[in-house]
Design an enzyme around this catalytic site. Structure first.
Site, PDB file in Angstrom:
ATOM      1  N   LYS A   1      60.848 -43.795 -82.160  1.00  0.00           N
ATOM      2  CA  LYS A   1      61.236 -45.147 -82.585  1.00  0.00           C
ATOM      3  C   LYS A   1      61.941 -45.078 -83.950  1.00  0.00           C
ATOM      4  O   LYS A   1      62.994 -45.681 -84.134  1.00  0.00           O
ATOM      5  CB  LYS A   1      59.999 -46.012 -82.700  1.00  0.00           C
ATOM      6  CG  LYS A   1      60.203 -47.324 -83.439  1.00  0.00           C
ATOM      7  CD  LYS A   1      58.964 -48.157 -83.551  1.00  0.00           C
ATOM      8  CE  LYS A   1      58.050 -47.747 -84.657  1.00  0.00           C
ATOM      9  NZ  LYS A   1      58.430 -48.241 -86.006  1.00  0.00           N
ATOM     10  N   ASN A   2      61.358 -44.320 -84.883  1.00  0.00           N
ATOM     11  CA  ASN A   2      61.874 -44.324 -86.257  1.00  0.00           C
ATOM     12  C   ASN A   2      63.121 -43.478 -86.444  1.00  0.00           C
ATOM     13  O   ASN A   2      63.698 -43.470 -87.536  1.00  0.00           O
ATOM     14  CB  ASN A   2      60.773 -43.901 -87.233  1.00  0.00           C
ATOM     15  CG  ASN A   2      59.706 -44.972 -87.328  1.00  0.00           C
ATOM     16  OD1 ASN A   2      59.877 -46.081 -86.816  1.00  0.00           O
ATOM     17  ND2 ASN A   2      58.594 -44.652 -87.962  1.00  0.00           N
TER      18      ASN A   2
ATOM     19  N   CYS B   1      54.323 -57.944 -94.608  1.00  0.00           N
ATOM     20  CA  CYS B   1      53.950 -57.010 -93.548  1.00  0.00           C
ATOM     21  C   CYS B   1      52.467 -56.706 -93.756  1.00  0.00           C
ATOM     22  O   CYS B   1      51.972 -56.703 -94.878  1.00  0.00           O
ATOM     23  CB  CYS B   1      54.810 -55.752 -93.698  1.00  0.00           C
ATOM     24  SG  CYS B   1      54.207 -54.375 -92.729  1.00  0.00           S
TER      25      CYS B   1
ATOM     26  N   ARG C   1      56.230 -54.078 -99.120  1.00  0.00           N
ATOM     27  CA  ARG C   1      57.411 -53.425 -98.536  1.00  0.00           C
ATOM     28  C   ARG C   1      58.723 -54.103 -98.963  1.00  0.00           C
ATOM     29  O   ARG C   1      59.501 -54.569 -98.152  1.00  0.00           O
ATOM     30  CB  ARG C   1      57.288 -53.360 -97.016  1.00  0.00           C
ATOM     31  CG  ARG C   1      56.041 -52.592 -96.621  1.00  0.00           C
ATOM     32  CD  ARG C   1      55.912 -52.388 -95.151  1.00  0.00           C
ATOM     33  NE  ARG C   1      56.863 -51.383 -94.672  1.00  0.00           N
ATOM     34  CZ  ARG C   1      56.990 -51.098 -93.376  1.00  0.00           C
ATOM     35  NH1 ARG C   1      56.283 -51.758 -92.481  1.00  0.00           N
ATOM     36  NH2 ARG C   1      57.859 -50.185 -92.974  1.00  0.00           N
TER      37      ARG C   1
ATOM     38  N   ASP D   1      51.935 -42.474 -91.236  1.00  0.00           N
ATOM     39  CA  ASP D   1      51.860 -43.063 -89.897  1.00  0.00           C
ATOM     40  C   ASP D   1      50.799 -42.402 -89.020  1.00  0.00           C
ATOM     41  O   ASP D   1      50.570 -42.865 -87.898  1.00  0.00           O
ATOM     42  CB  ASP D   1      53.220 -42.978 -89.201  1.00  0.00           C
ATOM     43  CG  ASP D   1      54.232 -43.901 -89.845  1.00  0.00           C
ATOM     44  OD1 ASP D   1      55.434 -43.778 -89.521  1.00  0.00           O
ATOM     45  OD2 ASP D   1      53.829 -44.719 -90.692  1.00  0.00           O
TER      46      ASP D   1
ATOM     47  N   ARG E   1      55.098 -52.073 -79.797  1.00  0.00           N
ATOM     48  CA  ARG E   1      56.264 -51.878 -80.670  1.00  0.00           C
ATOM     49  C   ARG E   1      56.596 -50.396 -80.809  1.00  0.00           C
ATOM     50  O   ARG E   1      57.725 -50.024 -81.050  1.00  0.00           O
ATOM     51  CB  ARG E   1      55.972 -52.448 -82.065  1.00  0.00           C
ATOM     52  CG  ARG E   1      55.860 -53.956 -82.095  1.00  0.00           C
ATOM     53  CD  ARG E   1      55.798 -54.434 -83.527  1.00  0.00           C
ATOM     54  NE  ARG E   1      56.878 -53.831 -84.296  1.00  0.00           N
ATOM     55  CZ  ARG E   1      56.835 -53.690 -85.625  1.00  0.00           C
ATOM     56  NH1 ARG E   1      55.791 -54.079 -86.303  1.00  0.00           N
ATOM     57  NH2 ARG E   1      57.846 -53.140 -86.274  1.00  0.00           N
TER      58      ARG E   1
HETATM   59  C1  EPZ Z   1      59.564 -46.019 -92.763  1.00  0.00           C
HETATM   60  O1  EPZ Z   1      59.349 -47.299 -93.300  1.00  0.00           O
HETATM   61  C2  EPZ Z   1      58.963 -46.047 -91.367  1.00  0.00           C
HETATM   62  N1  EPZ Z   1      59.650 -47.049 -90.555  1.00  0.00           N
HETATM   63  C3  EPZ Z   1      57.477 -46.381 -91.463  1.00  0.00           C
HETATM   64  O2  EPZ Z   1      56.931 -46.347 -90.142  1.00  0.00           O
HETATM   65  C4  EPZ Z   1      56.806 -45.317 -92.322  1.00  0.00           C
HETATM   66  O3  EPZ Z   1      55.432 -45.630 -92.463  1.00  0.00           O
HETATM   67  C5  EPZ Z   1      57.478 -45.259 -93.697  1.00  0.00           C
HETATM   68  O4  EPZ Z   1      58.890 -45.022 -93.544  1.00  0.00           O
HETATM   69  C6  EPZ Z   1      56.908 -44.160 -94.563  1.00  0.00           C
HETATM   70  O5  EPZ Z   1      57.047 -42.919 -93.927  1.00  0.00           O
HETATM   71  C7  EPZ Z   1      60.857 -46.742 -90.033  1.00  0.00           C
HETATM   72  O6  EPZ Z   1      61.394 -45.662 -90.235  1.00  0.00           O
HETATM   73  C8  EPZ Z   1      61.516 -47.802 -89.194  1.00  0.00           C
HETATM   74  P1  EPZ Z   1      59.571 -46.557 -97.154  1.00  0.00           P
HETATM   75  P2  EPZ Z   1      60.108 -47.728 -94.661  1.00  0.00           P
HETATM   76  O7  EPZ Z   1      60.784 -47.287 -97.611  1.00  0.00           O
HETATM   77  O8  EPZ Z   1      61.384 -46.999 -94.781  1.00  0.00           O
HETATM   78  C9  EPZ Z   1      58.166 -48.728-101.140  1.00  0.00           C
HETATM   79  C10 EPZ Z   1      55.663 -47.125 -88.307  1.00  0.00           C
HETATM   80  O9  EPZ Z   1      54.449 -47.299 -88.185  1.00  0.00           O
HETATM   81  N2  EPZ Z   1      59.535 -49.271-101.218  1.00  0.00           N
HETATM   82  O10 EPZ Z   1      59.636 -45.091 -97.021  1.00  0.00           O
HETATM   83  O11 EPZ Z   1      60.125 -49.208 -94.716  1.00  0.00           O
HETATM   84  C11 EPZ Z   1      57.407 -49.239 -99.940  1.00  0.00           C
HETATM   85  O12 EPZ Z   1      56.807 -50.495-100.212  1.00  0.00           O
HETATM   86  C12 EPZ Z   1      56.347 -47.545 -89.595  1.00  0.00           C
HETATM   87  O13 EPZ Z   1      56.408 -46.605 -87.451  1.00  0.00           O
HETATM   88  C13 EPZ Z   1      59.886 -50.024-102.333  1.00  0.00           C
HETATM   89  O14 EPZ Z   1      59.066 -50.268-103.215  1.00  0.00           O
HETATM   90  O15 EPZ Z   1      59.108 -47.177 -95.761  1.00  0.00           O
HETATM   91  C14 EPZ Z   1      56.388 -48.142 -99.719  1.00  0.00           C
HETATM   92  O16 EPZ Z   1      55.308 -48.343-100.601  1.00  0.00           O
HETATM   93  C15 EPZ Z   1      55.390 -48.241 -90.554  1.00  0.00           C
HETATM   94  N3  EPZ Z   1      61.162 -50.504-102.429  1.00  0.00           N
HETATM   95  C16 EPZ Z   1      57.141 -46.874-100.125  1.00  0.00           C
HETATM   96  O17 EPZ Z   1      58.240 -47.324-100.935  1.00  0.00           O
HETATM   97  C17 EPZ Z   1      62.103 -50.241-101.456  1.00  0.00           C
HETATM   98  O18 EPZ Z   1      63.262 -50.668-101.609  1.00  0.00           O
HETATM   99  C18 EPZ Z   1      57.700 -46.084 -98.931  1.00  0.00           C
HETATM  100  O19 EPZ Z   1      58.360 -46.996 -98.090  1.00  0.00           O
HETATM  101  C19 EPZ Z   1      61.717 -49.475-100.336  1.00  0.00           C
HETATM  102  C20 EPZ Z   1      60.436 -48.994-100.241  1.00  0.00           C
END
Ligand code: EPZ
Length: 439
Positions: free
Chosen positions: A22-23, A117, A122, A313, A405
């Site tokens: 998915k990701n 979320c 996020r 995850d 999902r």
């Molecule tokens: C991706 O989410 C994945 N989703 C998530 O999988 C996964 O848990 C996550 O990466 C971490 O590996 C997809 O790829 C579609 P991040 P993403 O940006 O990119 C903070 C699942 O279960 N952050 O790496 O949204 C954020 O709040 C899902 O399949 C900011 O502060 O995660 C988090 O604490 C859940 N500002 C950390 O960084 C930003 O602009 C990492 O988030 C972006 C992120």
């Protein structure tokens, strides 16, 4: 709303095939916006989130079709509406992945903010900051990101992420692919899904190096052409099925997934005493990973971190394993601020878990007991399924739309391994008042 009913206590044995990730699929689909030529996808999983992304592209005017073999055709030559509306974005925050491609292709975009979320705030501040560094002018109002590129084309920039962000890295890599000049992403995400995207963009004509490391270099080109893209295996799905075999005392093999996608997870399983065997793809066979229990698992401590660390995850699924391991384990969640929603539900099944901020201490017990529980987010619901497989008696998991999902046909695949599991789809007429019933 559907629910899943599990009669626990049966060991799972056998082989299942990993679906496409998915990701990985979500950013790959967004990449189709970067070209006006057709893009063909293979191993696209049948998931709610994929349907949402396909709907999003169609809503922009693209021509999208999907067959039941996981092959998707996307042609954005007819796209004219660079938008991602709230109705779609609120169901899938990864819709934000269209922002960078829309700005790169059309010079403007209107994308709804994802909103809250279950697992954390996020925000997408790093996405926006990076696009501004590349020449975008961004206004955020009325719940929408309104972005334009006054110069007409984004320009290269050096962008250092404060924190590792997976979709932030992907969004900016796609934007930079068509920018004027060189973009350097520092402290970039190293996830395999990022590398799958970079490989795909290169096959469309992009000039990208360094993906898989913390420093990615993108030299913008003026246009990208169509390509045939293949989605990599879903390592999180595969790990979930391997955990299902272990928690039930069985022996499960997952095919079409490379072991090096799961190094950290498999290392911890070995530490817990599981027997882990792997096979690489060859001309005669697909890659595979096999896990089997050799008696009760031992407790193991984990701390989540960006790839190649232990995946956040898989934190909830690993916690389910530790609930029935011998001894106590400490689980630290360092990526998201609220990713312990599964704890209260596991406790309903008898689990002994104490929370202290982003740390959970799990005291393993001999057996969980089946109970009605509620899914709260995608990976939390997977951990409840695992717990139900191991529990004595019946577990009923409600709100399983969370599971749909990210897990393709989960009850079918688990049933194939010997689980006693079924989906209950309530018929609305069950609640329709019979004509004669008093008001
Ligand atoms: C991706 O989410 C994945 N989703 C998530 O999988 C996964 O848990 C996550 O990466 C971490 O590996 C997809 O790829 C579609 P991040 P993403 O940006 O990119 C903070 C699942 O279960 N952050 O790496 O949204 C954020 O709040 C899902 O399949 C900011 O502060 O995660 C988090 O604490 C859940 N500002 C950390 O960084 C930003 O602009 C990492 O988030 C972006 C992120």
């Amino acid at each position: 709303m559907d629910s899943i009913i599990i009669q626990g206590g049966r060991p799972l044995n056998g082989t299942v095939e990993a679906s496409g990730a998915k990701n990985a699929a979500l950013p790959l689909l967004a990449a189709a916006i970067l070209t006006d030529k057709p893009v063909i996808y293979h191993r696209m999983p049948h998931l709610r989130d994929i349907t949402t992304m396909i709907t999003l592209l169609a809503n922009q005017g693209a021509d999208v079709s999907m067959d039941d073999q996981g092959c998707v055709h996307v042609d954005t030559s007819t796209s004219t509406n660079p938008e991602a509306p709230y109705e779609l974005v609120k169901t899938m925050r990864a819709s934000a992945l269209v922002l960078g491609p829309l700005l790169a292709r059309f010079g403007r975009a209107r994308v709804s903010l994802p909103g809250g979320c279950a697992i954390g705030a996020r925000p997408m501040d790093m996405h926006l900051k990076g696009l501004e560094a590349m020449g975008a002018v961004i206004e955020v109002e009325h719940g929408y990101v309104d972005a334009t590129v006054p110069a007409g084309r984004l320009h290269g920039a050096r962008i250092a992420f404060d924190k590792v962000t997976v979709t932030g890295t992907e969004n900016l890599m796609m934007a930079a692919a068509l920018a004027d000049g060189v973009t350097i992403l520092e402290n970039a995400a190293r996830e395999p899904e990022v590398v799958n995207l970079a490989d795909s963009l290169r096959s469309m004509g992009a000039d990208i190096t360094g993906d898989g490391s913390s420093n990615i270099r993108i030299c913008g080109v003026t246009s990208l052409h169509g390509a045939d893209l293949t989605v990599i295996a879903d390592r999180i799905e595969a790990a979930t099925y391997l955990a299902a075999g272990l928690i039930s005392g069985g022996d499960v093999t997952v095919r079409k997934v490379e072991a090096d996608l799961l190094d950290a997870f498999l290392a911890r399983l070995r530490d817990a005493g599981a027997i882990v065997e792997v096979g690489n793809a060859s001309k005669d066979s697909d890659s595979w990973i096999r896990c089997k229990a050799s008696g009760r698992l031992k407790s193991v401590n984990i701390e989540t971190s960006p790839h190649p660390g232990f995946p956040t995850d898989l934190q909830a699924q690993f916690m389910a394993l530790m609930c029935v391991a011998s001894g106590s384990s400490v689980i630290r969640e360092t990526i998201f601020e609220n990713r312990f929603m599964h704890v209260q539900e596991l406790r309903r099944m008898g689990a002994r878990i104490v929370l202290n901020g982003n740390t959970a201490v799990v005291e393993g017990i001999e057996a969980l007991s089946g109970a009605p529980v509620m899914a709260t987010d995608l990976r939390a619901s997977a951990s409840l399924v695992l717990a139900g497989l191991a529990a004595q008696g019946e577990t009923v998991i409600s709100r399983v739309y969370h599971i749909d999902r990210g897990y393709e046909r989960i009850e079918e695949k688990l049933g194939q391994l010997g689980a006693c599991i079924r989906r209950n789809t309530p018929h609305t007429d069950m609640f329709r008042r019979p004509e004669s019933a008093p008001i």
